[in-house]
Design a protein around this motif. Structure first.
Motif, PDB file in Angstrom:
ATOM      1  N   VAL A 253       0.830  -1.206   0.000  1.00  0.00           N
ATOM      2  CA  VAL A 253       0.000   0.000   0.000  1.00  0.00           C
ATOM      3  C   VAL A 253       0.866   1.259   0.000  1.00  0.00           C
ATOM      4  N   ILE A 254       1.933   1.248   0.789  1.00  0.00           N
ATOM      5  CA  ILE A 254       2.816   2.412   0.843  1.00  0.00           C
ATOM      6  C   ILE A 254       3.495   2.641  -0.504  1.00  0.00           C
ATOM      7  N   GLN A 255       3.888   1.556  -1.167  1.00  0.00           N
ATOM      8  CA  GLN A 255       4.561   1.688  -2.456  1.00  0.00           C
ATOM      9  C   GLN A 255       3.596   2.088  -3.577  1.00  0.00           C
ATOM     10  N   GLU A 256       2.410   1.501  -3.590  1.00  0.00           N
ATOM     11  CA  GLU A 256       1.465   1.735  -4.679  1.00  0.00           C
ATOM     12  C   GLU A 256       0.551   2.932  -4.430  1.00  0.00           C
ATOM     13  N   LYS A 257       0.508   3.395  -3.174  1.00  0.00           N
ATOM     14  CA  LYS A 257      -0.373   4.514  -2.787  1.00  0.00           C
ATOM     15  C   LYS A 257      -1.836   4.221  -3.148  1.00  0.00           C
ATOM     16  N   ALA A 258      -2.244   2.983  -2.940  1.00  0.00           N
ATOM     17  CA  ALA A 258      -3.616   2.567  -3.226  1.00  0.00           C
ATOM     18  C   ALA A 258      -3.990   1.408  -2.307  1.00  0.00           C
ATOM     19  N   VAL A 259      -5.282   1.327  -1.948  1.00  0.00           N
ATOM     20  CA  VAL A 259      -5.758   0.257  -1.075  1.00  0.00           C
ATOM     21  C   VAL A 259      -6.955  -0.445  -1.721  1.00  0.00           C
ATOM     22  N   ARG A 260      -7.100  -1.711  -1.356  1.00  0.00           N
ATOM     23  CA  ARG A 260      -8.275  -2.473  -1.785  1.00  0.00           C
ATOM     24  C   ARG A 260      -8.969  -2.988  -0.536  1.00  0.00           C
ATOM     25  N   ALA A 261     -10.232  -2.633  -0.376  1.00  0.00           N
ATOM     26  CA  ALA A 261     -10.986  -3.060   0.800  1.00  0.00           C
ATOM     27  C   ALA A 261     -11.212  -4.568   0.771  1.00  0.00           C
ATOM     28  N   VAL A 262     -11.351  -5.164   1.933  1.00  0.00           N
ATOM     29  CA  VAL A 262     -11.680  -6.592   2.025  1.00  0.00           C
ATOM     30  C   VAL A 262     -13.023  -6.808   1.331  1.00  0.00           C
ATOM     31  N   GLY A 263     -13.055  -7.725   0.361  1.00  0.00           N
ATOM     32  CA  GLY A 263     -14.277  -7.972  -0.396  1.00  0.00           C
ATOM     33  C   GLY A 263     -14.446  -7.042  -1.579  1.00  0.00           C
ATOM     34  N   GLY A 264     -13.529  -6.099  -1.761  1.00  0.00           N
ATOM     35  CA  GLY A 264     -13.615  -5.162  -2.873  1.00  0.00           C
ATOM     36  C   GLY A 264     -12.896  -5.686  -4.105  1.00  0.00           C
ATOM     37  N   HIS A 265     -13.208  -5.110  -5.260  1.00  0.00           N
ATOM     38  CA  HIS A 265     -12.594  -5.552  -6.516  1.00  0.00           C
ATOM     39  C   HIS A 265     -11.725  -4.479  -7.147  1.00  0.00           C
ATOM     40  N   GLN A 266     -11.791  -3.265  -6.640  1.00  0.00           N
ATOM     41  CA  GLN A 266     -11.008  -2.175  -7.217  1.00  0.00           C
ATOM     42  C   GLN A 266     -10.150  -1.521  -6.150  1.00  0.00           C
ATOM     43  N   GLU A 267      -8.973  -1.070  -6.578  1.00  0.00           N
ATOM     44  CA  GLU A 267      -8.111  -0.324  -5.679  1.00  0.00           C
ATOM     45  C   GLU A 267      -8.500   1.148  -5.682  1.00  0.00           C
ATOM     46  N   VAL A 268      -8.378   1.770  -4.545  1.00  0.00           N
ATOM     47  CA  VAL A 268      -8.693   3.191  -4.389  1.00  0.00           C
ATOM     48  C   VAL A 268      -7.396   3.925  -4.061  1.00  0.00           C
ATOM     49  N   VAL A 269      -7.094   4.962  -4.822  1.00  0.00           N
ATOM     50  CA  VAL A 269      -5.873   5.736  -4.601  1.00  0.00           C
ATOM     51  C   VAL A 269      -6.009   6.532  -3.301  1.00  0.00           C
ATOM     52  N   VAL A 270      -4.944   6.522  -2.480  1.00  0.00           N
ATOM     53  CA  VAL A 270      -4.943   7.295  -1.239  1.00  0.00           C
ATOM     54  C   VAL A 270      -3.669   8.141  -1.181  1.00  0.00           C
ATOM     55  N   ASP A 271      -3.807   9.329  -0.636  1.00  0.00           N
ATOM     56  CA  ASP A 271      -2.677  10.249  -0.460  1.00  0.00           C
ATOM     57  C   ASP A 271      -2.462  10.411   1.041  1.00  0.00           C
ATOM     58  N   VAL A 272      -1.543   9.637   1.578  1.00  0.00           N
ATOM     59  CA  VAL A 272      -1.341   9.590   3.029  1.00  0.00           C
ATOM     60  C   VAL A 272       0.147   9.701   3.343  1.00  0.00           C
ATOM     61  N   ARG A 273       0.483  10.575   4.300  1.00  0.00           N
ATOM     62  CA  ARG A 273       1.854  10.579   4.816  1.00  0.00           C
ATOM     63  C   ARG A 273       1.901   9.628   5.999  1.00  0.00           C
ATOM     64  N   VAL A 274       2.875   8.729   5.989  1.00  0.00           N
ATOM     65  CA  VAL A 274       2.971   7.724   7.042  1.00  0.00           C
ATOM     66  C   VAL A 274       4.094   8.090   8.011  1.00  0.00           C
ATOM     67  N   LEU A 275       3.737   8.223   9.278  1.00  0.00           N
ATOM     68  CA  LEU A 275       4.697   8.360  10.362  1.00  0.00           C
ATOM     69  C   LEU A 275       4.568   7.108  11.227  1.00  0.00           C
ATOM     70  N   SER A 276       5.664   6.618  11.754  1.00  0.00           N
ATOM     71  CA  SER A 276       5.599   5.392  12.549  1.00  0.00           C
ATOM     72  C   SER A 276       6.481   5.520  13.782  1.00  0.00           C
ATOM     73  N   ALA A 277       6.224   4.655  14.758  1.00  0.00           N
ATOM     74  CA  ALA A 277       6.990   4.690  16.006  1.00  0.00           C
ATOM     75  C   ALA A 277       6.915   3.339  16.697  1.00  0.00           C
ATOM     76  N   THR A 278       7.887   3.080  17.536  1.00  0.00           N
ATOM     77  CA  THR A 278       7.856   1.937  18.433  1.00  0.00           C
ATOM     78  C   THR A 278       8.891   2.170  19.519  1.00  0.00           C
ATOM     79  N   HIS A 279       8.657   1.575  20.689  1.00  0.00           N
ATOM     80  CA  HIS A 279       9.651   1.675  21.756  1.00  0.00           C
ATOM     81  C   HIS A 279      10.711   0.593  21.607  1.00  0.00           C
ATOM     82  N   LYS A 280      10.489  -0.343  20.677  1.00  0.00           N
ATOM     83  CA  LYS A 280      11.451  -1.424  20.456  1.00  0.00           C
ATOM     84  C   LYS A 280      12.571  -0.956  19.524  1.00  0.00           C
ATOM     85  N   ASP A 281      13.656  -1.711  19.495  1.00  0.00           N
ATOM     86  CA  ASP A 281      14.753  -1.465  18.560  1.00  0.00           C
ATOM     87  C   ASP A 281      14.364  -2.116  17.242  1.00  0.00           C
TER      88      ASP A 281
END
Length: 446
Positions: A253-281
């Motif tokens: 999804v991050i690479q293609e910038k598109a998602v497909r819903a469970v049970g869906g047949h078409q991908e939907v383009v999304v414009d999302v900035r992803v920030l991530s975090a964890t306390h683990k190494d």
């Protein structure tokens, strides 16, 4: 009189320059063009621009050289890199060098328009000493905090994925919110999600949505977290807790910038900035085979470390004062006895800022005459090993049993503080819900 906004386009292919000029012209931007690095530098020296688009490969050098040149001399100018399709490493290199964003060839005009609009929404860069509103919410005058605020301001002007590292309780979500709020996506949604709190069987539906009837209980269409964050920012907290199967889908999804819903047949383009975090190494998780290396590199384009409280002890009085002011805003003013403050400044705070806040809230409830004394902090109740070097080896006959006893006491304390809300207790301890459930069973507390 309002100055017309200008864009500088650098590409050695006349057809691409013309396509970009026409598209940006229809967006009411004046354009200037250059076919190589030399011309681009001359244009930058002559005029002020609001946006720069540059190809990666130029006859007299690399677009990365131009990104670095702009970062040094025109840091307020957002520059986007145009790369060949599939050149993800090149795009990541451009983001690390300071590029605002990137496009791939052949250029998708809708994606281009989104990028241009985002760049033009960027607020003016902050000047030295101008730390509001960050300074009022991310308190601290210790050198690591001043560096952190400066980095937040810089990263807010980029669209690069940011991996926020740091121990549990340091304020990683607040840092993510500040990056979002200072950037061009501030008017859109900020969607935080605790990856460790979602049952594995529901993850795909939660992230990507589902169609009515796609599984038992799907009584209507439901958008996922990516759709909810469209145009804004998705914050993946405790991203290390994602199962490997979900990591594969997230990477796509991050690479293609598109998602497909469970049970869906078409991908939907999304414009999302992803920030991530964890306390683990996270690098250690990759080495252990628990986290995909390709997803790690995709999320960790830029790493931002949030310092633990023990590395900025000089901020404890300021933080304590602000926390007590919030706690007592409707119940009078509380004071911190000098002995209590001294005890706080000598404590290691394994739970960091969150632990300090919980400790003060408990102490304020217990104190008399609105003055918190050292005894009200109940630090003596904390196992000595939590404070670091103070554990007495003479008291340990079996290390595993000793550590289990400490773990049991801390988990019980967290459960009591959260009124036996297991999810809240897990967050208090920096654990995923699954890890908390496992530990409760192992220790006979289930």
């Amino acid at each position: 009189m309002t100055r017309n906004r200008k864009a500088l386009i650098i590409d050695d292919e006349p057809d691409i320059r013309e396509l970009l000029e026409i598209t940006l012209g229809r967006m009411k931007l004046e354009t200037r063009s250059a076919c190589n690095l030399k011309e681009a530098r001359e244009c930058l020296a002559r005029e002020r621009y609001d946006l720069c688009l540059t190809d990666m490969r130029l006859p007299d050098g690399s677009g990365l050289e131009l990104v670095q040149h702009i970062q040094q001399r025109y840091p307020e100018l957002p520059v986007a890199m145009i790369t060949a399709y599939g050149s993800l490493d090149t795009a990541i290199g451009a983001l690390k060098a300071g590029a605002f964003d990137f496009l791939t060839k052949p250029v998708d005009l809708n994606r281009l328009r989104e990028l241009v609009n985002s760049a033009l929404r960027l607020p003016a860069p902050s000047r030295p000493g101008d730390e509001e509103p960050v300074g009022s919410r991310l308190l601290g005058e210790a050198p690591p905090m001043k560096v952190l605020r400066k980095q937040i301001g810089k990263l807010a002007r980029s669209q690069a994925p940011v991996y926020i590292s740091g121990e549990s309780g340091t304020g990683k979500e607040l840092v993510a919110r500040l990056i979002h709020e200072q950037g061009p996506r501030a008017e859109r949604a900020f969607v935080p999600v605790n990856c460790g709190a979602i049952p594995s069987e529901l993850m795909e539906s939660e992230f990507f949505g589902h169609k009515k009837g796609s599984f038992t209980g799907a009584i209507e269409d439901k958008p996922g977290l990516f759709q909810s964050a469209n145009g804004g920012t998705l914050f993946l907290d405790e991203v290390a807790d994602l199962p490997l199967a979900m990591q594969v889908k997230l990477l796509r999804v991050i690479q293609e910038k598109a998602v497909r819903a469970v049970g869906g047949h078409q991908e939907v383009v999304v414009d999302v900035r992803v920030l991530s975090a964890t306390h683990k190494d996270l690098a250690a998780e990759v080495a252990a085979g628990r986290f995909r290396q390709d997803l790690y590199y995709r999320l960790n384009v830029i790493e931002l470390n949030v310092p633990p409280l023990r590395d900025r002890r000089e901020d404890i009085p300021l933080l304590a004062e602000a926390m007590l002011a919030r706690l007592t805003s409707t119940a009078g003013l509380a004071r911190l006895h000098p002995d209590a403050l001294a005890k706080l400044q000598h404590y290691r705070f394994p739970g960091n800022v969150r632990e300090l806040e919980n400790m003060l809230e408990r102490a304020y409830t217990l104190c008399e005459d609105d003055e918190i004394k050292a005894s009200d902090l109940r630090l003596a109740d904390t196992p000595a090993i939590a404070g670091g070097e103070e554990a007495d080896l003479a008291q340990v006959s079996n290390l595993e049993d000793h550590l289990e006893d400490i773990e049991r006491k801390l988990i019980m304390q967290a459960l009591e503080e959260t009124r036996w809300n297991r999810t809240a207790a897990a967050q208090r301890l920096g654990l995923s819900f699954r890890s908390m459930r496992y530990r409760l069973k192992k220790l006979g507390l289930d």
